[in-house]
Design an enzyme around this catalytic site. Sequence first.
Site, PDB file in Angstrom:
ATOM      1  N   HIS A 142      -3.815  -2.114  -1.992  1.00  0.00           N
ATOM      2  CA  HIS A 142      -2.908  -3.265  -1.933  1.00  0.00           C
ATOM      3  C   HIS A 142      -3.409  -4.260  -0.881  1.00  0.00           C
ATOM      4  CE1 HIS A 142       1.158  -5.281  -1.800  1.00  0.00           C
ATOM      5  NE2 HIS A 142       0.682  -5.602  -0.608  1.00  0.00           N
ATOM      6  N   GLU A 143      -3.696  -3.770   0.296  1.00  0.00           N
ATOM      7  CA  GLU A 143      -4.112  -4.666   1.380  1.00  0.00           C
ATOM      8  C   GLU A 143      -5.436  -5.341   1.053  1.00  0.00           C
ATOM      9  OE1 GLU A 143      -2.006  -5.520   3.428  1.00  0.00           O
ATOM     10  OE2 GLU A 143      -0.574  -3.911   3.115  1.00  0.00           O
ATOM     11  N   HIS A 187      -5.224  -8.331  -1.205  1.00  0.00           N
ATOM     12  CA  HIS A 187      -4.865  -9.612  -0.594  1.00  0.00           C
ATOM     13  C   HIS A 187      -6.128 -10.420  -0.305  1.00  0.00           C
ATOM     14  CE1 HIS A 187      -0.591  -9.511  -0.229  1.00  0.00           C
ATOM     15  NE2 HIS A 187      -0.585  -8.336   0.386  1.00  0.00           N
TER      16      HIS A 187
HETATM   17 ZN   LIG Z   1       1.145  -7.165   0.696  1.00  0.00          ZN
END
Ligand SMILES: [Zn+2]
Length: 657
Positions: A456-457, A460
């Site tokens: 998820h990170e 980004h």
């Molecule tokens: Zn996030």
Amino acid sequence: MRIVKHHLQLFLLFSRTADAQRDDDTYRGLNWQHQANTFRPALKNWPRFNIYSEQPVKTADLKRKPELASTLDGKVKIAISYLGQHHGIMPNTTRITDAYSDEASGVTHVYLKQVVEEFGVANGLANVNIDQNGHVISSSHSFAPQLALPAAGAVNFGSTSGANSQYKHIKLALQSFARYTFSDIDPQIIDDAVSFTDAFRTAAGDSGFVVSGLPGHVVSNGQCGVARELLQLAGGQVIPVWHMTMQQPMHWWSAYIGVEDGQVHSISDWAYKLEAYSVLPHNISSPTEGSPQLLTNPAYTPASPFGWVTRNTTIGNNVWAQTNPTGNDTWIGNYRPVSSAAFPNKVFDFPLNTNSEPSTYADFSVTQLFYTVNTMHDLAFVYGFNEEAGNFQDINYSGKGTGGDYIVAFAQDGGSTNNANFMSPPDGQHGLMRMYLWSETTPRRDGNLDQSIVAHEFTHGISSRLTGGPSNADCLNSGEPGGMGEGWSDAVAFILYIKPGQTRMLDVVLGEYVYGKNIRQYPYSTNMSTNPQTYKDLDKEEYKEVHAVGQVWASMLYEVMWSLIDSNGISGDLFDHDLSKGNSIMLQILLNGMKLQPCNPSFIDARNAILQAERTLSRGKNECAIWHGFSKRGLGVGAFFNNTAHTEDYSVPQECN
Ligand SMILES: [Zn+2]
Ligand SMILES: *[C@@H]1O[C@H](CO)[C@@H](O)[C@H](O)[C@H]1NC(C)=O
Ligand SMILES: *[C@@H]1O[C@H](CO)[C@@H](O)[C@H](O)[C@H]1NC(C)=O
Ligand SMILES: *[C@@H]1O[C@H](CO)[C@@H](O)[C@H](O)[C@H]1NC(C)=O
Ligand SMILES: *[C@@H]1O[C@H](CO)[C@@H](O)[C@H](O)[C@H]1NC(C)=O
Ligand SMILES: *[C@@H]1O[C@H](CO)[C@@H](O)[C@H](O)[C@H]1NC(C)=O
Ligand SMILES: *[C@@H]1O[C@H](CO)[C@@H](O)[C@H](O)[C@H]1NC(C)=O
Ligand SMILES: CC(=O)N[C@H]1CO[C@H](CO)[C@@H](O)[C@@H]1O
């Protein structure tokens, strides 16, 4: 830290209010089906050529001469004769570079190199395998066709006599090599310090000379062997090259550089390194799904040509991983696990005991984070988040994009708890990832061990760099665009863990390992009762927050993914980049869509970009599948929005009905 404040973008995992040799594959061995691949990293226009190979034969023509079969010399004669009869290769165009009989198998291996006058063709090679009875059991060759060879007497290395007349060509080649390895080499230094000795012969029998007095940062011992050889180029030409071999602390280069143009046509590294990591493999998202395994050389060569580790610790071209108990911004001097193997091998094999506090397995944790971020780097690279597209790398091997921006990844960061975040400044500045500890359980749990959180990170970084171009980091900061940033990050997290055999009945929750329950309000599901979120929800007050908006977007993407999988199936390994499979198509069009969409996209802009990405990729074959996914949650053809409201629509284009 070189992060400029107004460009700084902090992405949190979730908001509290709403509640991832020889054994490297350079050496492909005698796998007949492969093209010879002794050259790497893959340069543009690197010499590709056909290998003419035969499957094992049952009978050989030379049965008539059994007396030849009893000696090595005899078998070499068999090999030469065979090449002539079967491949039209004349003995006077070859040099035997090696020949031996393997005791265990009884097979005799004969290796040959094509020669023009006295010069070997670096990638004009042949080998013949002969059994104990003198039967040729297999053979292959990559000789340049006679027509492509330079005419007799036309091979020109400046001058065949004496090194000094070849000086200017060598100088050009050395400068070109130095540029390739990102070291500076001052022409003046070459002028002043270099000397030549006519005394060099390669193991394969090619002759040349030794250049001495080179700067230590280019060649460790100041010396470089230079052999005169020929190289077949992709276009078929055969050109004279310098075969330069240079040793550095981390590398031992073998480069082929054009005599005339000074171009590095091919380069390989003899420093075969072993990298091994005891980690949860990339398709196991947390310790509840599986146990750590010792993985060897997991780096994906096209994305990380020199492996992941550049030192004896978790430092590399893509990421520096370390602990950060203080929660500070500095990383150079922080704690990192040290490889247990002797250089240049690297082994990171540390124990994990999740029944004790995370601090007791900090070495494992940092190793896992290093592995997961590198895996994400390599996978994203395969799907187009490469150097040119603005990925995170210290050195940009392609020369495209901006380097100097490996990710700084903090494991067990003490700055906060029960979360994770990523800062994504423009290309050229480090991405910064913080993984905190989670205090919902006793003992506490470590966010690094939940690879979907790391994914998820990392995502980004992908969405931020791809939307609006690598140098614009202000395209997904807040509101709907910021929410979609969260949605893409969740989407990539679930795409990564879809496995063959699963169906649209699957519900996905995120962060369960660290949080004990879903970190999102609803599971990702194709069941509208399990997850009721639709486009219209964006009008609700509680959907003003980016993670809430992200859930709506990711819920739509979940539908689109299953719609694509229903018609295309599931690839068992996203690294295969099999774009006939639904999960691979999904990941590809997500990234391509990010590149296509405008800065600060709306849901509709992003949907349209995904549709356009599909049209470019598969000419609309999957267009209806995508429409069905979006329309199911209100983002059909007639959906629109204005400053006050989002209007849903559940219809698909007529041709999709
Ligand atoms: Zn996030
Ligand atoms: C190699 O031998 C063949 C046949 O004996 C001859 O025609 C050819 O000219 C020779 N080639 C070279 C490069 O010496
Ligand atoms: C993970 O991938 C490897 C290699 O593709 C495969 O052998 C293994 O079965 C996969 N594991 C899971 C849990 O999918
Ligand atoms: C690791 O590398 C550093 C810096 O190159 C060196 O100072 C250190 O001694 C090395 N540690 C081990 C255990 O090899
Ligand atoms: C962390 O940063 C703070 C504020 O910049 C500083 O006062 C402190 O000394 C730093 N701590 C460490 C261990 O570097
Ligand atoms: C959707 O979920 C509801 C509630 O859990 C369940 O009753 C229903 O059977 C599910 N529908 C399908 C198609 O699985
Ligand atoms: C926005 O769209 C909604 C739904 O069509 C409509 O009711 C509303 O009047 C529109 N608002 C503005 C400011 O145009
Ligand atoms: C840091 C880095 O690798 N930068 C290089 C990226 O590629 C360009 C073009 O070749 C070089 O000029 C940079 O030095």
